[in-house]
Design a protein around this motif. Structure first.
Motif, mmCIF file in Angstrom:
data_model
loop_
_atom_site.group_PDB
_atom_site.id
_atom_site.type_symbol
_atom_site.label_atom_id
_atom_site.label_comp_id
_atom_site.label_asym_id
_atom_site.label_seq_id
_atom_site.Cartn_x
_atom_site.Cartn_y
_atom_site.Cartn_z
ATOM 1 N N GLY A 351 0.775 -1.232 0.000
ATOM 2 C CA GLY A 351 0.000 0.000 0.000
ATOM 3 C C GLY A 351 0.802 1.275 0.000
ATOM 4 N N LEU A 352 2.111 1.207 0.357
ATOM 5 C CA LEU A 352 2.923 2.420 0.259
ATOM 6 C C LEU A 352 2.950 2.863 -1.196
ATOM 7 C CD1 LEU A 352 6.233 1.924 2.297
ATOM 8 C CD2 LEU A 352 4.262 3.341 2.886
ATOM 9 N N SER A 353 2.990 4.164 -1.418
ATOM 10 C CA SER A 353 3.087 4.599 -2.808
ATOM 11 C C SER A 353 4.537 4.475 -3.255
ATOM 12 C CB SER A 353 2.605 6.033 -2.959
ATOM 13 O OG SER A 353 3.572 6.906 -2.425
ATOM 14 N N LEU A 354 4.711 4.351 -4.562
ATOM 15 C CA LEU A 354 6.056 4.233 -5.113
ATOM 16 C C LEU A 354 6.891 5.461 -4.741
ATOM 17 C CD1 LEU A 354 8.003 2.613 -6.858
ATOM 18 C CD2 LEU A 354 7.019 3.705 -8.877
ATOM 19 N N GLY A 355 6.237 6.617 -4.723
ATOM 20 C CA GLY A 355 6.930 7.856 -4.354
ATOM 21 C C GLY A 355 7.466 7.810 -2.931
ATOM 22 N N GLU A 356 6.628 7.322 -1.995
ATOM 23 C CA GLU A 356 7.103 7.199 -0.605
ATOM 24 C C GLU A 356 8.322 6.287 -0.525
ATOM 25 O OE1 GLU A 356 3.768 6.873 2.634
ATOM 26 O OE2 GLU A 356 2.902 6.210 0.718
ATOM 27 N N ILE A 357 8.237 5.204 -1.278
ATOM 28 C CA ILE A 357 9.335 4.236 -1.240
ATOM 29 C C ILE A 357 10.623 4.877 -1.764
ATOM 30 C CG2 ILE A 357 10.178 2.050 -2.228
ATOM 31 C CD1 ILE A 357 7.161 1.185 -2.339
ATOM 32 N N VAL A 358 10.505 5.540 -2.901
ATOM 33 C CA VAL A 358 11.709 6.065 -3.553
ATOM 34 C C VAL A 358 12.230 7.316 -2.839
ATOM 35 C CG1 VAL A 358 12.601 7.064 -5.692
ATOM 36 C CG2 VAL A 358 11.079 5.074 -5.779
ATOM 37 N N ASP A 359 11.331 8.236 -2.533
ATOM 38 C CA ASP A 359 11.785 9.512 -1.975
ATOM 39 C C ASP A 359 12.047 9.442 -0.470
ATOM 40 O OD1 ASP A 359 11.657 10.673 -4.493
ATOM 41 O OD2 ASP A 359 9.545 11.212 -4.250
ATOM 42 N N ASP A 360 11.093 8.849 0.271
ATOM 43 C CA ASP A 360 11.249 8.843 1.738
ATOM 44 C C ASP A 360 12.176 7.722 2.197
ATOM 45 O OD1 ASP A 360 9.379 10.704 1.443
ATOM 46 O OD2 ASP A 360 7.768 9.683 2.553
ATOM 47 N N ILE A 361 11.827 6.517 1.826
ATOM 48 C CA ILE A 361 12.557 5.381 2.383
ATOM 49 C C ILE A 361 13.946 5.281 1.780
ATOM 50 C CG2 ILE A 361 12.539 2.874 2.665
ATOM 51 C CD1 ILE A 361 9.398 3.204 2.695
ATOM 52 N N ALA A 362 14.002 5.324 0.456
ATOM 53 C CA ALA A 362 15.314 5.210 -0.188
ATOM 54 C C ALA A 362 16.087 6.528 -0.133
ATOM 55 C CB ALA A 362 15.140 4.761 -1.629
ATOM 56 N N GLY A 363 15.389 7.622 0.139
ATOM 57 C CA GLY A 363 16.057 8.914 0.261
ATOM 58 C C GLY A 363 16.529 9.500 -1.065
ATOM 59 N N GLY A 364 15.825 9.142 -2.132
ATOM 60 C CA GLY A 364 16.221 9.675 -3.442
ATOM 61 C C GLY A 364 17.484 9.006 -3.961
ATOM 62 N N THR A 365 18.122 9.678 -4.940
ATOM 63 C CA THR A 365 19.278 9.039 -5.575
ATOM 64 C C THR A 365 20.556 9.250 -4.768
ATOM 65 O OG1 THR A 365 19.797 10.987 -6.879
ATOM 66 C CG2 THR A 365 18.280 9.398 -7.866
ATOM 67 N N ARG A 366 21.472 8.357 -4.982
ATOM 68 C CA ARG A 366 22.773 8.463 -4.331
ATOM 69 C C ARG A 366 23.578 9.613 -4.961
ATOM 70 N NH1 ARG A 366 25.534 4.950 -1.217
ATOM 71 N NH2 ARG A 366 27.803 5.114 -1.155
ATOM 72 N N THR A 367 23.365 9.809 -6.262
ATOM 73 C CA THR A 367 24.095 10.880 -6.955
ATOM 74 C C THR A 367 23.533 12.260 -6.619
ATOM 75 O OG1 THR A 367 22.622 10.515 -8.838
ATOM 76 C CG2 THR A 367 24.802 9.492 -8.952
#
Lengths: 508, 504
Positions: A351-367
């Motif tokens: 149920g988490l949105s893809l945006g939450e996963i990518v932006d919040d949890i993963a913290g965006g890109t490493r670069t």
């Protein structure tokens, strides 16, 4: 002093063994009575090797640790630069719902006592008191679906096998985790192998199978070693053998190692390979549930599906079913990888949105550059642009957006990614891994690479041909390898048309 | 004569083997109701209704494989486009074999096939007898839009040798293997396994590199385990595996059904000809002994048909010292009849008789004995089959009441236990051996009683449950002791014997 340092392959790759050596020699030099537990990984790969020291308040973590840090950590743990505080309180950990991975990274993977002390075997004990039909009903009611990618309801599959009449039935665990950016199977096998064994035994009880196989990819030597040791321990403890825990029917299992073919993760190729044949896809029907391994009724389940079974029996189907959204019930171990600030395993309710996963949890890109695309579900998954970031993580939800969650691998790309190259790569991957049985995949993948190259050279006629080829492969292929290769290709073409057009302009 | 006796049979390829089920199901295909046995494929049911679904990897003497993806159909209420060869029928099923969706898939698949195939149809040995050609027509392929870089058929590309190109293998005396024309349908590999049971062929490599191969790298057909039965050649839908005779003589235009006289199995063949030139022998799919299979001799060793030593006209001579004299049939008949009658007039009715060769068919032997009884007026008739068959004939007559075999060859498909005693089917009766091996691979148990370690004792995917290498000459003792144990230990089923044998 009790300390934990993972034996997980990711931690080892990042130097965990060197840290362990430094730790032991330093402790010897200082005369510290040190107990070192080589646990599984907590899943915070950016912090590996993650050293944990047991304290009365809980386990405090340090990471990523290098051997040179050891002396300072032992001198003044709390004030060390790499001190993370209580591991369980770290936001990454606190935000998760760890059901399947509850013990992973916590216990000594090969200690059955540790396993039992953390809730292990209670699910099996409950199942042993149930009849086969009730076991299958429990799984059906939990809403568990195949975590390998297809999302087929596990209970329905088990019921088909249970209802089949045969002198022998089998449980086959698909541990041929070949999708790029996925590692949940490996982590659970290295970090909590008994939970998989327990799940397979319960499956055996439910469907009337007395023999199980784990088909484990050769690229996972550490998981192979841990699983083999765990099976020996389980057998010695009476968990496996002539009578499960002395009261149940017989169940035993073997770890079988693959030979490096991605397509052997497809269940029918896997069965062929397990039987010692060429790993080519079989046509269905017959379903493996009715004619599987050696032509006998066989449950083929992914590692995570089977490893989730014990917690369902420990806490009840309703407990598990209450997590999630829509028809995606329970939790999903997300595997976050690629160009991300924080990569690793994150188990959460659907149920988490893809945006939450990518932006919040993963913290965006490493670069630090903007996210351009996210590929969910391995090399056959669609590329999602930022405009689809509100898609909730669930089987139907992703399907509705032209994607798939697959084995829940999430691979992030920043804006330097060239999506035409990614489309070409999808075909290249398919060409390398195709078993060669069906025509759309065997020839189509090679023609796909050539057609993308034409587009790259500025040949506009090749675009409709690419679309037609994708349609032929999607509708005509025998299995998901050829059938899903069009997903990354078409999503790249649809969502990032500029990458297909700019190269053309450049050529002109 | 025999051509006219045999009822005409439909030679159409039904796509998949027939189902043995006695339960019938009815489905609707393209608006036609079809009733077929349960377990029949949608493809075969369509063929029964007169609808040919395009196909390349399916053929009705091999199990469905599902690799070519031409036979996709749409079925109401089912997702996607299942292959009709691997999808069994279900009651009430509604099938569409010609929707726009499946037509598009078929065309797309054919376009891929042809992108890796030489377009030399006019000079190809399979021209006019090629399923790939037929299917390109059937699906309406009009254009190949790919600009193929990787191919298997071009020996050179951009001036460089093509690493994918494998030259033609003509090591086998009877047929050639041309990998450049191969569509990797695996029909040859499956025929070698399922029909012949030799397992000489395999697919090596994977993906685009999947190639038909006769064994390990470096092997050609001649050095491989291949026994030249030709099942692969028959199974091949293209010119990839092709009889050398067809390459030399062209496509046959007529056929005659006949019986092979090499051994006692009695395989039926279609002798395919151009005029009176025999081009190839193709085992007849409705032949009850061979069901469309043959061995190397029946299929390829037909040089006798046009050999210079072959006697094509009647010849007579008065005395053994005289040279043969070619005469008309009328003269030969009257000469022979007069001489035979003279002998009977001089030495009595019993003075002459007739014997037939074991290479005669049952029908020929029947006609000879009829002539002897009705024309010679005596019973002096025999067949050389007696030389080997008289002990078994005696035994069979004593126990079963008739000296003929009690089972037909098809019955091996239902057998659970086989005892082979004093025979080497692989060498002696290869076509029957292939049918026996197929049943053994399905799980029937085998007991071999023979001093020799014959092929059946252990070969590809076959192992005798027991091999009793008895001493030569002790067959009778072994069988008598078996009978003794059966009777004295009460292992005989009296009811069974009473209903099937002469019990006295």
């Amino acid at each position: 002093m009790k300390v934990y340092l993972p034996r997980d392959a990711a931690a080892l790759a990042l130097g965990a063994n060197d840290v362990a050596e430094a730790l032991l020699s330093e402790a010897r030099a200082r005369g510290i009575d040190l107990t070192l537990v080589r646990n599984g990984s907590r899943g915070m790969i950016w912090l590996e090797p993650l050293l944990e020291i047991d304290t009365p308040e809980g386990r405090i973590g340090f990471g990523p640790v290098v051997p040179e840090d050891i002396a300072a950590i032992l001198n003044a743990p709390k004030t060390h630069l790499k001190a993370l505080g209580l591991v369980e309180a770290l936001p990454w950990m606190a935000r998760q719902t760890r059901l399947t991975f509850a013990r992973c990274g916590v216990i000594d993977p090969l200690s059955l006592e540790d396993y039992e002390a953390h809730g292990g075997l209670s699910g099996l004990r409950r199942a042993l008191a149930m009849d086969a039909a009730s076991i299958v009903v429990e799984v059906t009611q939990s809403g568990l679906r195949g975590r390998g990618g297809a999302g087929f309801p596990t209970g329905i599959k088990w019921e088909t096998v249970r209802g089949a009449t045969a002198d022998r039935k089998y449980i086959v665990c698909n541990a041929d985790e070949g999708d790029s950016g996925t590692f949940a199977d490996r982590m659970i096998m290295e970090g909590d192998p008994f939970t998989l064994i327990e799940g397979m035994i319960i499956a055996g009880l439910g469907v009337g199978a007395t023999k199980g196989f784990v088909y484990l990819r050769s690229e996972y030597p550490d998981a192979i070693a841990v699983m083999n040791e765990a099976v020996v321990i389980a057998r010695a403890a009476g968990l496996l053998g002539a009578s499960v825990l002395g009261t149940g029917p017989a169940f035993d299992m073997e770890i079988r190692v693959g030979a490096g073919a991605y397509v052997c993760g497809e269940e029918t190729s896997l069965l062929n390979s397990l039987e010692g044949k060429r790993g080519v896809v079989r046509a269905k029907p017959p379903l493996p549930a009715l004619q599987g391994f050696m032509g006998k009724p066989t449950v083929v389940n992914n590692v995570i599906s089977l490893a989730t079974v014990p917690v369902i029996f420990e806490k009840g189907a309703a407990f598990y079913r209450d997590f999630g959204l829509g028809r995606s019930r329970g939790t999903i171990p997300l595997q976050i990888a690629g160009n991300v600030a924080r990569g690793g395993l994150f188990e959460t309710a659907f149920g988490l949105s893809l945006g939450e996963i990518v932006d919040d949890i993963a913290g965006g890109t490493r670069t630090g550059r903007p996210v351009k695309a996210v590929q969910v579900g391995g090399p056959l998954g669609a590329y999602f642009p930022r405009s689809k970031f509100d898609t909730p993580f669930g089987y139907e939800e992703f399907d509705g957006q032209g994607g798939l969650i697959g084995h829940a691998g999430v691979v992030v790309f920043d804006d330097s990614a060239d999506m035409l190259s990614m489309a070409r790569f999808a075909f290249e991957f398919c060409a390398v891994e195709s078993c060669g049985k069906c025509t759309p995949c065997r020839i189509g993948a090679v023609r796909g690479v050539e057609t993308v190259d034409r587009i790259a050279r500025g040949d506009a006629d090749a675009i409709p041909l690419l679309t037609d080829l994708c349609e032929t492969m999607k509708d005509g292929s025998l299995c998901a390898l050829g059938g899903f290769t069009p997903y990354p290709v078409m999503s790249a073409l649809t969502h990032f048309p500029d990458d297909f057009a700019t190269t053309r302009k450049a050529a002109e | 004569m025999k051509d006219f006796i045999l009822p005409p049979k439909n030679d159409r390829d039904m796509g998949t083997p027939a189902s043995r089920s006695t339960t019938m199901v009815t489905l609707r295909i393209d608006g036609f109701d079809v009733t077929v046995p349960e377990g029949t494929s949608v493809m075969r049911a369509s063929a029964e209704a007169g609808i040919q679904v395009p196909k390349l990897c399916a053929t009705d003497n091999l199990e469905a494989f599902g690799s070519c993806r031409l036979c996709v159909v749409e079925i109401d209420g089912r997702r996607g486009t299942p292959a009709s060869c691997t999808t069994p029928v279900a009651d009430g099923m509604v099938v569409h074999t010609q929707s726009s969706k499946v037509r598009k898939i078929r065309k797309g698949v054919m376009e891929l096939y042809i992108s890796d195939h030489p377009l030399d149809c006019l000079t190809c040995s399979a021209n006019g007898d090629c399923e790939l050609q037929d299917m390109a027509g059937a699906v309406g392929l009009r254009d190949v839009r790919y600009e193929a870089v990787d191919t298997h058929f071009q020996s050179r590309q951009n001036g460089e040798a093509n690493p994918n190109y494998i030259p033609k293998d003509d090591s086998n005396p009877y047929f050639t293997y041309d990998p450049a024309k191969c569509i990797v349908c695996s029909r040859c590999v499956r025929a070698c396994e399922e029909v012949q049971g030799t397992f000489a062929l395999t697919i090596t490599g994977s993906g685009f590199d999947s190639r038909v191969s006769a064994g390990a790298a470096g092997d050609d057909f001649m050095t491989s385990d291949c026994v030249s039965c030709g099942a692969c050649v028959q199974a091949c839908p293209t010119a990839t595996l092709q009889e050398k005779s067809v390459i030399e003589l062209g496509t046959p235009e007529r056929s005659v059904i006949t019986t092979c006289a090499y051994c006692g199995v009695g395989c039926s063949f279609k002798a395919e000809l151009n005029g009176d030139q025999l081009v190839r022998m193709v085992p007849y799919k409705h032949g009850k002994a061979n069901r469309g299979h043959s061995c190397v001799k029946g299929r390829f060793a037909y040089g006798y048909a046009s050999h210079t030593d072959r006697i094509l006209n009647p010849m007579i001579r008065d005395r053994i010292e005289d040279p043969w004299r070619e005469v008309s049939w009328d003269e030969a008949f009257s000469f022979t009849a007069t001489r035979l009658r003279d002998i009977q007039a001089k030495h009595g009715k019993q003075a002459i008789g007739g014997i037939t060769s074991s290479r005669c068919t049952n029908e020929e032997t029947y006609l000879v004995q009829k002539m002897i009884r009705a024309v010679f007026g005596n019973n002096n008739t025999d067949t050389c089959a007696r030389v080997c068959h008289s002990p078994t004939g005696y035994g069979l007559r004593t126990t079963f009441g008739t000296s003929a075999g009690t089972q037909d060859f098809d019955s091996v498909e239902h057998t659970d236990v086989v005892i082979v005693i004093g025979a080497n089917p692989t060498d002696g009766h290869p076509v029957f051996a292939s049918r026996l091996k197929k049943r053994l691979r399905q799980g029937a148990k085998l007991i071999v009683i023979d001093p020799r370690r014959i092929d059946l004792v252990k070969s590809a995917h076959i192992k005798a449950a027991h091999h009793l290498p008895l001493r030569p000459g002790t067959n009778v003792a072994v069988l008598t002791s078996l009978a003794h144990v059966i009777v004295t230990e009460g292992l005989a089923d009296e009811d069974f014997i009473r209903t099937r044998c002469d019990w006295s």
